[in-house]
Motif scaffolding. Structure first.
Motif, PDB file in Angstrom:
ATOM      1  N   GLN A 206      33.926  28.902  42.036  1.00  0.00           N
ATOM      2  CA  GLN A 206      35.039  27.986  41.788  1.00  0.00           C
ATOM      3  C   GLN A 206      36.001  27.974  42.967  1.00  0.00           C
ATOM      4  O   GLN A 206      36.104  28.929  43.721  1.00  0.00           O
ATOM      5  N   ASN A 207      36.700  26.857  43.078  1.00  0.00           N
ATOM      6  CA  ASN A 207      37.641  26.652  44.177  1.00  0.00           C
ATOM      7  C   ASN A 207      39.044  27.109  43.789  1.00  0.00           C
ATOM      8  O   ASN A 207      39.374  27.245  42.619  1.00  0.00           O
ATOM      9  N   TRP A 208      39.859  27.287  44.825  1.00  0.00           N
ATOM     10  CA  TRP A 208      41.299  27.481  44.614  1.00  0.00           C
ATOM     11  C   TRP A 208      42.015  26.640  45.655  1.00  0.00           C
ATOM     12  O   TRP A 208      41.645  26.613  46.820  1.00  0.00           O
TER      13      TRP A 208
ATOM     14  N   LEU B  10      37.859  38.707  44.078  1.00  0.00           N
ATOM     15  CA  LEU B  10      37.883  38.846  45.535  1.00  0.00           C
ATOM     16  C   LEU B  10      38.511  37.608  46.175  1.00  0.00           C
ATOM     17  O   LEU B  10      39.286  37.720  47.130  1.00  0.00           O
ATOM     18  N   LYS B  11      38.187  36.459  45.650  1.00  0.00           N
ATOM     19  CA  LYS B  11      38.747  35.210  46.176  1.00  0.00           C
ATOM     20  C   LYS B  11      40.266  35.238  46.140  1.00  0.00           C
ATOM     21  O   LYS B  11      40.931  34.838  47.114  1.00  0.00           O
TER      22      LYS B  11
ATOM     23  N   ILE C  81      33.749  31.638  51.331  1.00  0.00           N
ATOM     24  CA  ILE C  81      33.365  33.049  51.258  1.00  0.00           C
ATOM     25  C   ILE C  81      31.898  33.147  50.852  1.00  0.00           C
ATOM     26  O   ILE C  81      31.492  32.612  49.813  1.00  0.00           O
ATOM     27  N   GLY C  82      31.100  33.840  51.686  1.00  0.00           N
ATOM     28  CA  GLY C  82      29.681  34.031  51.383  1.00  0.00           C
ATOM     29  C   GLY C  82      28.936  32.728  51.182  1.00  0.00           C
ATOM     30  O   GLY C  82      28.992  31.825  52.022  1.00  0.00           O
TER      31      GLY C  82
ATOM     32  N   VAL D 169      40.146  27.461  49.194  1.00  0.00           N
ATOM     33  CA  VAL D 169      39.394  28.711  49.264  1.00  0.00           C
ATOM     34  C   VAL D 169      38.277  28.666  48.226  1.00  0.00           C
ATOM     35  O   VAL D 169      38.531  28.392  47.051  1.00  0.00           O
ATOM     36  N   ILE D 170      37.043  28.943  48.661  1.00  0.00           N
ATOM     37  CA  ILE D 170      35.887  28.866  47.770  1.00  0.00           C
ATOM     38  C   ILE D 170      35.243  30.242  47.654  1.00  0.00           C
ATOM     39  O   ILE D 170      34.896  30.860  48.660  1.00  0.00           O
TER      40      ILE D 170
END
Length: 222
Positions: A153-155, A63-64, A147-148, A51-52
């Motif tokens: 940063q990544n997860w 939000l991420k 996202i957007g 998830v970025i």
């Protein structure tokens, strides 16, 4: 310098130099081959989530994590009982639009209008630690949710085996997930990714694997 050149011309010295070079070359080839096999074993056994965030601002990062939680909740209903990586990928592919919709709805609920792009492919990952399980850097099959602008940063986590379904904040990998991972890997592969403080040999092997992946010697896109 002249003395060194004369010494090198000596037959026995030449033989030592040649044998040393051959030993070094053999050791290097063995290390790369070993690391390549283990890296493929690990990469071929797990399916990951990536998830970025839109940006690195505190708001976008928060939000991420909210989007992540909703995606994990949905994935838990889909993939918790998956018995293989291929099955998890098939399920994710069949519901790729659902992942996007869940992410979009979550973003709107939080008062944002970011777009979402979800895709499944083979992506580069850094070395990551999940409790007492560590996965080396390399290319892995994954569901990527952007996202957007996806400039933040990544997860990361692992969809199969489900290493992130119980409590993503606790850093504890459930025993059942470890068993699934162990069943998916060779004994050697599982020993390396397991955080075994009592076995420095496997620690060293992981470091070698990590180094060769980070230098690009064995890492290649599919």
């Amino acid at each position: 310098m002249k003395k060194f050149l004369k010494l090198c011309n000596h037959t026995k010295v030449k033989m030592v130099i040649i044998l040393t070079f051959l030993f070094f070359a053999y050791t290097t080839i063995c290390a790369i081959t070993y690391a390549h096999d283990i890296s493929n074993d690990i990469a071929n056994s797990v399916f990951r989530l990536h998830v970025i965030a839109n940006s690195d601002s505190d708001i976008d990062q928060n939000l991420k994590y909210i989007v992540r939680d909703h995606l994990l909740e949905y994935m838990n209903t889909l993939c918790a009982d998956s018995t293989s990586k291929d099955e998890a990928i098939t399920i994710a592919n069949e519901h790729i639009e659902d992942f996007e919709e869940i992410a979009l709805n979550t973003i709107k609920e939080q008062g944002f209008d970011y777009s979402v792009n979800a895709s499944i492919g083979n992506f580069e990952f850094p070395t990551k630690h999940y409790g007492d399980i560590s996965l080396p850097a390399g290319y892995y099959d994954a569901l990527k949710v952007e996202i957007g602008k996806a400039k933040g940063q990544n997860w990361w986590c692992v969809m199969f085996p489900p290493l992130c379904f119980v409590d993503v904040s606790s850093g504890v990998v459930p025993e059942e997930s470890k068993e699934n991972l162990e069943n998916s890997l060779t004994d050697e592969g599982f020993s390396i990714v397991s955080d075994n403080e009592e076995n420095p040999t496997f620690k060293l092997k992981f470091k070698i694997l990590e180094f060769l992946n980070n230098t690009g010697l064995i890492t290649a896109k599919k």
